[in-house]
Design an enzyme around this catalytic site. Structure first.
Site, mmCIF file in Angstrom:
data_model
loop_
_atom_site.group_PDB
_atom_site.id
_atom_site.type_symbol
_atom_site.label_atom_id
_atom_site.label_comp_id
_atom_site.label_asym_id
_atom_site.label_seq_id
_atom_site.Cartn_x
_atom_site.Cartn_y
_atom_site.Cartn_z
ATOM 1 N N ASN A 120 0.809 -1.217 0.000
ATOM 2 C CA ASN A 120 0.000 0.000 0.000
ATOM 3 C C ASN A 120 0.843 1.268 0.000
ATOM 4 O O ASN A 120 0.374 2.316 -0.451
ATOM 5 C CB ASN A 120 -0.917 -0.008 1.232
ATOM 6 C CG ASN A 120 -1.563 1.339 1.468
ATOM 7 O OD1 ASN A 120 -2.490 1.744 0.776
ATOM 8 N ND2 ASN A 120 -1.054 2.076 2.453
ATOM 9 N N PHE A 125 1.940 13.788 -5.321
ATOM 10 C CA PHE A 125 2.141 15.196 -4.972
ATOM 11 C C PHE A 125 1.205 16.135 -5.731
ATOM 12 O O PHE A 125 1.326 17.348 -5.612
ATOM 13 C CB PHE A 125 3.600 15.597 -5.232
ATOM 14 C CG PHE A 125 4.568 14.882 -4.333
ATOM 15 C CD1 PHE A 125 4.852 15.385 -3.072
ATOM 16 C CD2 PHE A 125 5.169 13.705 -4.735
ATOM 17 C CE1 PHE A 125 5.739 14.727 -2.220
ATOM 18 C CE2 PHE A 125 6.055 13.038 -3.897
ATOM 19 C CZ PHE A 125 6.342 13.543 -2.645
ATOM 20 N N SER A 172 -4.260 1.875 -9.241
ATOM 21 C CA SER A 172 -5.207 2.917 -9.624
ATOM 22 C C SER A 172 -5.666 2.728 -11.065
ATOM 23 O O SER A 172 -4.885 2.290 -11.919
ATOM 24 C CB SER A 172 -4.558 4.298 -9.486
ATOM 25 O OG SER A 172 -5.392 5.315 -10.021
ATOM 26 N N TYR A 232 2.189 9.845 -11.235
ATOM 27 C CA TYR A 232 1.434 8.861 -10.457
ATOM 28 C C TYR A 232 0.848 7.792 -11.383
ATOM 29 O O TYR A 232 0.922 6.600 -11.089
ATOM 30 C CB TYR A 232 0.325 9.561 -9.677
ATOM 31 C CG TYR A 232 -0.457 8.652 -8.756
ATOM 32 C CD1 TYR A 232 0.066 8.277 -7.519
ATOM 33 C CD2 TYR A 232 -1.707 8.172 -9.121
ATOM 34 C CE1 TYR A 232 -0.651 7.447 -6.668
ATOM 35 C CE2 TYR A 232 -2.437 7.346 -8.279
ATOM 36 C CZ TYR A 232 -1.899 6.990 -7.054
ATOM 37 O OH TYR A 232 -2.618 6.157 -6.212
ATOM 38 N N VAL A 269 -10.223 8.198 -2.812
ATOM 39 C CA VAL A 269 -10.493 8.071 -1.384
ATOM 40 C C VAL A 269 -10.134 9.355 -0.641
ATOM 41 O O VAL A 269 -9.155 10.032 -0.966
ATOM 42 C CB VAL A 269 -9.700 6.875 -0.797
ATOM 43 C CG1 VAL A 269 -10.025 6.688 0.682
ATOM 44 C CG2 VAL A 269 -10.033 5.602 -1.571
#
Length: 313
Positions: A120, A125, A172, A232, A269
């Site tokens: 996890n 950023f 993701s 990301y 989330v």
């Protein structure tokens, strides 16, 4: 009702279904685990990781919670232990090989091995419409290379069992190869990454390293990389690809020594990572990760999930 409203309605309906599913206890024949089952959850001092650790412990497992910051990690352990749960803590920085080595040696000495690994630990950023790649190296280093390093370090510690060991990578949808938005523009590269027969560690590493090189020289914006949350997205694309690669590499392990590896998207989330701007609670975001960790009597590996359903890479 327009398209956006219909999507929101479907999402809310599925959330309600999963909330109901979580209230149904596992039956005795489904419970392959016990208090002797050891689950490691990285980056578990807060957010999704904390809730994954919490839920696994509530289900009766022994959980090892890790955090880069020893102080906040130990506080998280105390909170869960005060609830009567069997939780231990050890400091771990997934980008530091020496930290991983110390952690692995401690696990081996104190527990003899593990049964579940939930990767996890991660960083991001960018928030809202931001798309800076200023911290791209740190994002890729933590989210992808850190995850890969943990998998390699923990596989030798995964204990034989009839139910197999489980690895769950928190990922993701932003890292999807064939999403309608944010896909890689290079069709040839996309097909290579999509085809498990041509997929390799060298290809995945080469892809993210090429991206990082172009970040440094400023050419990344015109090179067909994802245009939203770019660093990301690239880190999670690599995690997804590596999940599929490892599933293939682990598939020939004999019965009793099986290791099943999957990844999942927790959704957007409400955590510090999203600037508290998400629409899903950490408890909901943790659910599919916990569900995958505890899958009973099912050969499921190399798949991508969201809301307890398989989705496309």
């Amino acid at each position: 009702m327009d398209k956006k409203e219909r999507a929101k309605a479907r999402r809310e309906k599925r959330r309600q279904e999963i909330t109901l599913l979580r209230t149904i206890p596992y039956s005795d024949h489904q419970r392959w685990w016990s208090i002797d089952t050891i689950a490691v959850v990285t980056g578990a001092n807060r957010g999704i990781g904390f809730d994954i650790a919490h839920q696994l412990a509530v289900h009766g497992l022994t959980v090892i919670l890790t955090s880069r910051d020893a102080g906040v990690g130990d506080e998280a352990r105390k909170v869960l232990q005060e609830r009567g749960l069997t939780v231990f803590f050890h400091q771990l920085d997934v980008v530091d090989p020496s930290s991983i080595k110390v952690f692995a040696e401690w696990v081996q000495q104190d527990f003899g091995g593990i049964d579940i690994l939930v990767n996890n630990a991660g960083v991001n950023f960018n928030h809202g419409t931001d798309n800076s790649v200023e911290f791209a190296e740190q994002v890729i280093g933590t989210n992808y290379f850190g995850t890969k390093s943990m998998i390699q370090a923990m596989i030798p510690l995964m204990r034989p069992s009839a139910s197999g060991a489980h690895i769950v990578n928190v990922s993701s949808r932003l890292g999807r190869l064939n999403g309608r938005r944010n896909r890689i523009g290079d069709v040839t590269l996309r097909k290579q990454l999509e085809n498990v027969d041509t997929l390799s560690e060298e290809l995945i590493d080469g892809t993210v390293n090429k991206f990082l090189e172009q970040v440094k020289d400023g050419s990344w914006t015109s090179s067909g990389w994802p245009q939203n949350y770019t660093d990301y997205s690239m880190s999670k694309l690599a995690v997804n690809a590596y999940t599929r690669l490892m599933a293939k590499m682990l598939s020939d392990r004999p019965e009793g020594q099986k290791i099943y590896i999957n990844c999942y998207c927790p959704g957007w989330v409400k955590t510090a990572m999203t600037g508290w701007a998400g629409h899903t609670s950490p408890e909901e975001g943790a659910d599919t990760g916990v569900w995958l960790s505890l899958l009973p009597d099912q050969l499921v590996t190399g798949k991508f999930f969201a809301e307890r359903r398989e989705i496309n890479f």
